[in-house]
Design an enzyme around this catalytic site. Structure first.
Site, PDB file in Angstrom:
ATOM      1  CG  ASP A  11       0.993   2.803   2.078  1.00 46.50           C
ATOM      2  OD1 ASP A  11       0.146   2.123   1.414  1.00 46.50           O
ATOM      3  OD2 ASP A  11       0.875   3.324   3.204  1.00 46.50           O
ATOM      4  CG  ASP A 130     -10.098   5.396   3.254  1.00 48.29           C
ATOM      5  OD1 ASP A 130      -9.907   4.160   3.020  1.00 48.29           O
ATOM      6  OD2 ASP A 130      -9.333   6.201   2.880  1.00 48.29           O
TER       7      ASP A 130
END
Lengths: 253, 211
Positions: A11, A130
């Site tokens: 990330d 997601d």
């Protein structure tokens, strides 16, 4: 025999790694390029950068990152975060990404996936889904980091993305993400068995057995994990040895 | 010596260019030039034809740009070493069946068909690291370890008329041609530029190949 892929994910925000990193042997453990190089030498099968604060203003940072990584790591690199259209895809591919991952934009306008796949080929278009369990044994897609409900069924959407030319699905179970309790195996299995393209399992890996479960019980083609590698709990090599011992074909370097 | 990577607007050439530059530097050998200029391609000392996306689209943009003839001139008329990568390798075939019926260079007779593993549950594209076999005698594979995994990503594959044109195979619940060769021409279905050390080895071997 085709090997199951182990994909470490970083990330990234403003060109730096967000989650804390615990590599003692790196001079700058917050530098994505240096960490990418480490994963490369550890035998990662692919790399994934997620630009979590992507915006028009900081686009240059991630492009730089892609370019520098491609300079030294000769392995597939996927970049996700804030990708909305073909211009975004083209810039990233030109900078050195091999695949780009659509998320919110694909939900808002599935047509972007068709146009990108037509232009650049299915092989470089990943769609990140997601999903969260909802009442009646179904999974619903959430966007904006899992905060915004969409009312869209995850399996329907995955099939739709395949039809539109996605080459791969990156599937994250929001319920398990960050919990270290393992992938959402039911979700992984359901999506994987309903599409013909590869599914990468993501979200919730806390130990090496979870990687094995994602493949054997979840039916995924690849596993993606962040924390267990970043915090130095396990190396890529250990992960692969554990998977090999469970009978999963992996590439040992 | 100038080795030319043919830029016909097909996907990501960046990693191809980087890998060839790295190995050219290491070998102290050729200059690497990424170009879309037909004249430069026609006069190159070595040709690298990458390609991602669909067969028909790649063939179309090669033709429209005048690069198809330029590549043919260098490879067939002048006989310089040629390496095709992924769709660049598939273009060696007589015909491609992706998005219609499209003629290729026809330097290695055969056709490019959908990948259809015997186990129909297997995913398409064939994506990831897979092993080269059975024995790697071609100079392209010089110095590789006996077990070598390379990175594939494709939904179509080259089926040569003469199986002897294949210099490497891989298995995806059924045989897949991983590389083909003939005279000064070779092609790889996988991506050497994304296949780490093994891939760089193949890149270096091509740059020093004197067919």
């Amino acid at each position: 025999m085709l090997k199951v892929r182990v994909i470490p994910c970083l990330d990234v925000k403003d060109g730096r790694i967000v989650k804390g990193i615990n590599f003692v042997d790196l001079t700058d453990a917050g530098d994505p390029v240096e960490v990418a190089r480490k994963y490369d030498s550890d035998g990662a099968d692919e790399l994934c950068f997620l630009d979590i604060a992507a915006s028009q203003e900081n686009r240059g940072t991630i492009l730089n990152l892609a370019s520098q990584t491609a300079e030294t790591c000769f392995m597939p690199l996927t970049i996700g975060g804030g990708i909305r259209n073909n211009d975004d895809v083209e810039m990233l591919l030109r900078a050195g990404a091999d695949k780009v991952s659509f998320n919110t934009a694909a939900v808002a306008n599935p047509e972007v996936v068709s146009t990108a796949a037509n232009r650049f080929g299915n092989q470089c278009i990943v769609v990140a889904i997601d999903a969260k369990a909802v009442d009646d044994g179904k999974w619903e897609i959430f966007t904006h980091g899992g905060r915004r409900s969409t009312g869209i069924d995850a399996i329907y959407f995955a099939r739709e993305m395949e039809r539109r030319g996605a080459g791969e699905i990156l599937l994250t179970g929001i319920d398990t993400d960050g919990t270290k309790t393992g992938f959402n195996l039911e979700l992984t299995r359901s999506v994987s068995s309903h599409v013909g393209i590869p599914v990468i399992a993501s979200g919730g890996v806390g130990n090496l057995q979870h990687l094995v479960d994602g493949i054997i019980k979840g039916g995924a083609s690849a596993v993606l994990a962040a924390s267990i590698f970043h915090f130095g709990e396990h190396t890529i090599k250990e992960a692969k040895q554990h998977m090999a011992a469970a009978g999963i074909p992996v590439r040992i370097t | 010596m100038t080795s030319v990577i043919v830029d016909y607007g097909s996907g990501n050439l960046h990693s191809v260019e980087k890998s060839f530059r790295k190995m050219a530097n290491k070998l102290g050998a050729d200059n690497i030039l990424l170009t879309s200029c037909p004249e430069r391609v026609a006069n190159a000392e070595r040709i690298i034809l990458p390609g991602v996306g669909a067969f028909a689209a790649c063939r179309d943009s090669l033709s429209r740009s005048g690069l198809f003839e330029a590549v043919e001139h260098a490879t067939i008329r002048r006989g310089v070493p040629f390496l095709g990568i992924c769709v660049g390798m598939q273009l060696l075939a007589t015909v491609g069946l992706e998005h219609g019926h499209t003629p290729g260079f026809d330097w290695i007779p055969g056709q490019v068909e959908p990948v259809q593993p015997n186990d129909r549950k297997l995913k398409i594209p064939h994506m990831g690291w897979n092993e080269l076999g059975p024995s790697l005698h071609h100079p392209l594979f010089h110095g590789l370890p006996p077990v070598t995994d390379v990175y594939f990503v494709h939904s179509y594959h080259f089926v040569p008329k003469d199986p002897a044109a294949a210099i490497a195979w891989t298995d995806y619940s059924g045989p897949i041609v991983a590389a083909v060769a003939r005279d000064n021409i070779c092609g790889v279905q996988f991506h050497p530029e994304k296949s780490q050390i093994a891939g760089l080895g193949i890149v270096g071997n091509f740059l020093s190949w004197r067919p």
